[in-house]
Design an enzyme around this catalytic site. Structure first.
Site, PDB file in Angstrom:
ATOM      1  N   ASP A   1      41.550  34.503  34.671  1.00 20.53           N
ATOM      2  CA  ASP A   1      42.520  33.707  35.416  1.00 20.53           C
ATOM      3  C   ASP A   1      43.893  33.722  34.737  1.00 20.53           C
ATOM      4  O   ASP A   1      43.985  33.583  33.515  1.00 20.53           O
ATOM      5  CB  ASP A   1      41.996  32.262  35.473  1.00 20.53           C
ATOM      6  CG  ASP A   1      42.768  31.389  36.435  1.00 20.53           C
ATOM      7  OD1 ASP A   1      42.734  31.671  37.641  1.00 20.53           O
ATOM      8  OD2 ASP A   1      43.401  30.420  35.968  1.00 20.53           O
TER       9      ASP A   1
ATOM     10  N   GLU B   1      30.519  44.859  22.323  1.00 19.67           N
ATOM     11  CA  GLU B   1      29.300  44.550  21.565  1.00 19.67           C
ATOM     12  C   GLU B   1      28.065  44.710  22.449  1.00 19.67           C
ATOM     13  O   GLU B   1      26.941  44.725  21.971  1.00 19.67           O
ATOM     14  CB  GLU B   1      29.330  43.099  21.058  1.00 19.67           C
ATOM     15  CG  GLU B   1      30.306  42.854  19.922  1.00 19.67           C
ATOM     16  CD  GLU B   1      30.529  41.348  19.690  1.00 19.67           C
ATOM     17  OE1 GLU B   1      29.813  40.504  20.274  1.00 19.67           O
ATOM     18  OE2 GLU B   1      31.469  41.024  18.920  1.00 19.67           O
TER      19      GLU B   1
HETATM   20  C1  GLC Z   1      44.737  31.231  39.440  1.00 18.93           C
HETATM   21  C2  GLC Z   1      43.644  30.815  40.386  1.00 18.93           C
HETATM   22  C3  GLC Z   1      44.100  29.630  41.158  1.00 18.93           C
HETATM   23  C4  GLC Z   1      44.395  28.507  40.199  1.00 18.93           C
HETATM   24  C5  GLC Z   1      45.380  28.950  39.108  1.00 18.93           C
HETATM   25  C6  GLC Z   1      45.394  27.991  37.959  1.00 18.93           C
HETATM   26  O1  GLC Z   1      45.857  31.686  40.104  1.00 18.93           O
HETATM   27  O2  GLC Z   1      43.278  31.888  41.202  1.00 18.93           O
HETATM   28  O3  GLC Z   1      43.167  29.209  42.108  1.00 18.93           O
HETATM   29  O4  GLC Z   1      44.932  27.417  40.880  1.00 18.93           O
HETATM   30  O5  GLC Z   1      45.033  30.199  38.571  1.00 18.93           O
HETATM   31  O6  GLC Z   1      44.201  28.070  37.240  1.00 18.93           O
END
Ligand code: GLC
Ligand code: CA
Length: 562
Positions: free
Chosen positions: A220, A271
């Protein structure tokens, strides 16, 4: 010695999965937003046992892997992207035992699992953040996050005028003269990636899930982890101006130090046998995307170019060419995506007017989640979505699909304000309707409680027309979008060869026809134009809409073998 040869089909599947280190290169990956997929215990919230119960559906659909959005303990300030504990399952969604059962069942069906990892920020309920708030300025506990003294004559103002991605200030007062940084919601304090303990803890988390059989990670906001917060902080406007810098010097995004962080992750992935894979969510300039896709880094990165493009032959062709060239540099494979949990579903997006933006200038249609129904041509949207998807599934590389798109599910535009959940809605405030419209629980049956999602309602309201898009309704209709996806995914598996593409030119010279061939004579041809065109010779394998007197109609894709 015990005989470890596989004895059942399930064991055979698991044994096959264990062998192929390149499985990700051309995988069809299905994203599950767990709270909205299937609810096994009838509390209105999708859960892990719900997913396990629907694995036969995924196997029949023909996907190679599942990407699971966050399922960790969370107060849901941002749909689970506010994580309280990185190494546990939200009790509302199940237990670690449920997780293990789900992984085993997926593997037994020949489906791999990618989990979402959220390293830029924890939730404000994470024990580290609670400890930071309870600890004094300058303490080791505060150093795990990004605390700063307040500005202004009495120190009561935020350290800078930075805005959070969800609206409002990116700084929240800690109550003692300090502020903490949150690029997203205030419930999502940003972690300090210059802190060794933070880095090590994430390595532990990666191993924790890899040891439980997870095949890979979706990272993310992978471009945000490293930050330069040395004084004086630049202004919001200066940062906006720096948005296009591609030398890694922006204080918040896409910084050079990320290479070092992901090199450590790579060592952990390696790993394992086969090595665990990762795909970066990095909203960076296309020319910078390669860094995340390097084999020494995460290995693969989403390209959201098609997702942002109009339904236009020239735009599609340029994007495909550019991405093929860039993966040739890194040795990674392409990634294609039209829909996910953050954007308007493509069946709806393509039914809205085109972006007026010129080439290179990205419009915002893919992010505008509301809009009056009168502006929408739903039939056109679905028709184009089917054509675009069939084109995408023929491209070399991985295809990332979002739950419900296989049903041609439209965005739910009219969720009442009182039922909205997305922080974008609350912090804009109310100007942006937010992302709930693509997160409404799936319809499994044509009628009944929450259309088969669960026994007792759904956490976001489903519209009355949802039943027509249900798995039950579409399963019974051979012309449905569900059948199109099943056919296309089965053919893709059978036809997929080397990651090569050769453009062919339509005999009519029409510019709005995209025709390409893959090794082995597999071809895809899409008519983006307004009137039908002749179909080249060959065996027609599948079409996104019926042919018209043997011709390829407007907004239609056909696969041929010739
Ligand atoms: C990313 C995710 C989104 C979230 C953001 C903060 O863009 O896809 O859904 O709100 O990160 O974590
Ligand atoms: Ca439930």
């Amino acid at each position: 010695m015990t005989d470890t040869r596989p004895t059942t089909l399930a064991q055979e599947n698991a044994a096959i999965l264990a062998k192929d280190p390149n499985w990700w290169r051309q995988a069809a990956v299905y994203q599950i937003y767990p709270r909205s997929f299937a609810d096994a215990n009838g509390d209105g919230i999708g859960d892990l046992p719900g997913i396990t119960s629907r694995i036969p559906y995924l196997a029949e659909l023909g996907v190679d892997a599942v990407w699971l959005s966050p399922f960790y303990p969370s107060a849901l300030a941002d749909g689970g992207y506010d994580v309280d504990d990185y190494r546990d399952v939200d009790p509302k969604l199940g237990t670690l035992a449920d997780f293990d059962e789900m992984v085993a069942a997926l593997h037994a069906s020949g489906i791999r699992l990618i989990v979402d990892i959220v390293p830029n920020h924890s939730s404000n309920r994470h024990r580290w953040f609670q400890e930071a708030l309870a600890s004094p300025k300058g303490s080791a506990a505060r150093d795990r996050y990004l605390f700063h003294d307040g500005a202004g004559p009495d120190g009561t103002e935020p350290p800078s005028d930075w805005k959070s991605m969800f609206g409002g200030s990116a700084w929240e007062p800690a109550g003692d003269g300090q502020f903490y940084l949150h690029l997203f919601a205030p419930e999502q304090p940003d972690l300090n990636w210059a802190n060794r303990e933070v880095r090590d803890d994430f390595l532990t988390t990666l191993r924790f899930w890899a040891d439980r059989g997870v095949d890979g990670f979706r990272v993310d906001v992978a471009h945000a982890l490293a930050k330069d917060l040395t004084y004086p902080l630049r202004s919001h406007d200066e940062l906006e101006e720096m948005k296009l810098v591609t030398d890694g010097s922006h204080p918040l995004w896409d910084r050079e130090e990320l290479d070092e962080i992901y090199a450590e992750w790579r060592a952990v992935f390696d790993e394992y046998d086969p090595p665990r894979i990762a795909v970066a969510e990095a909203w960076v300039e296309p020319s910078r995307r390669y860094r995340y896709a390097l084999p020494t880094s995460l290995g693969q990165a989403f390209n959201f170019d098609l997702l942002r493009a109009n339904f236009d032959a020239d735009e599609f062709r340029a994007i495909v060419d550019h991405n093929i060239q860039s993966v040739a540099v890194t040795g990674s494979s392409n990634t294609w995506v039209f829909s996910n949990h953050d954007v308007v579903r493509h069946a709806t997006r393509y039914g809205l007017a085109d972006d007026p933006g010129q080439e290179g200038e990205v419009g915002k249609r893919w992010l505008l989640h509301g809009g009056p129904a009168s502006e929408l041509d739903a039939a056109l949207g679905l028709r184009r979505a089917r054509a675009a998807t069939l084109l995408m599934l023929a491209l070399p590389g991985s295809a990332y699909l979002y739950q419900g798109e296989e049903l041609g599910l439209p965005e739910v535009a009219d969720i009442p304000d009182a039922e909205r959940q997305d922080p974008t809605f609350f912090r804009s405030p109310g100007v942006e309707v937010g992302r709930d419209g693509c997160r409404v629980p799936l319809p499994w049956t044509t009628a009944g409680s929450s259309f088969g999602f669960g026994a007792d309602g759904a956490h976001l309201p489903q519209p009355s027309w949802f039943g027509a898009f249900s798995v039950e309704a579409e399963g019974a209709d051979p012309d449905s979008t569900l059948h199109l996806y099943r056919r296309a995914l089965a053919l893709r598996r059978e036809l997929q060869g080397a990651e090569e593409l050769t453009w062919r030119r339509h005999p009519s010279g029409a510019d709005d026809v995209l025709w390409f061939e893959r090794p082995g004579g597999w071809q895809s041809i899409t008519n983006f134009g307004a009137s039908s065109v002749d179909l080249p010779e060959g065996e027609v394998l599948v079409t996104s809409a019926p042919l018209e007197d043997g011709r390829l109609p407007s907004a239609t894709t056909a696969w041929l073998r010739g």
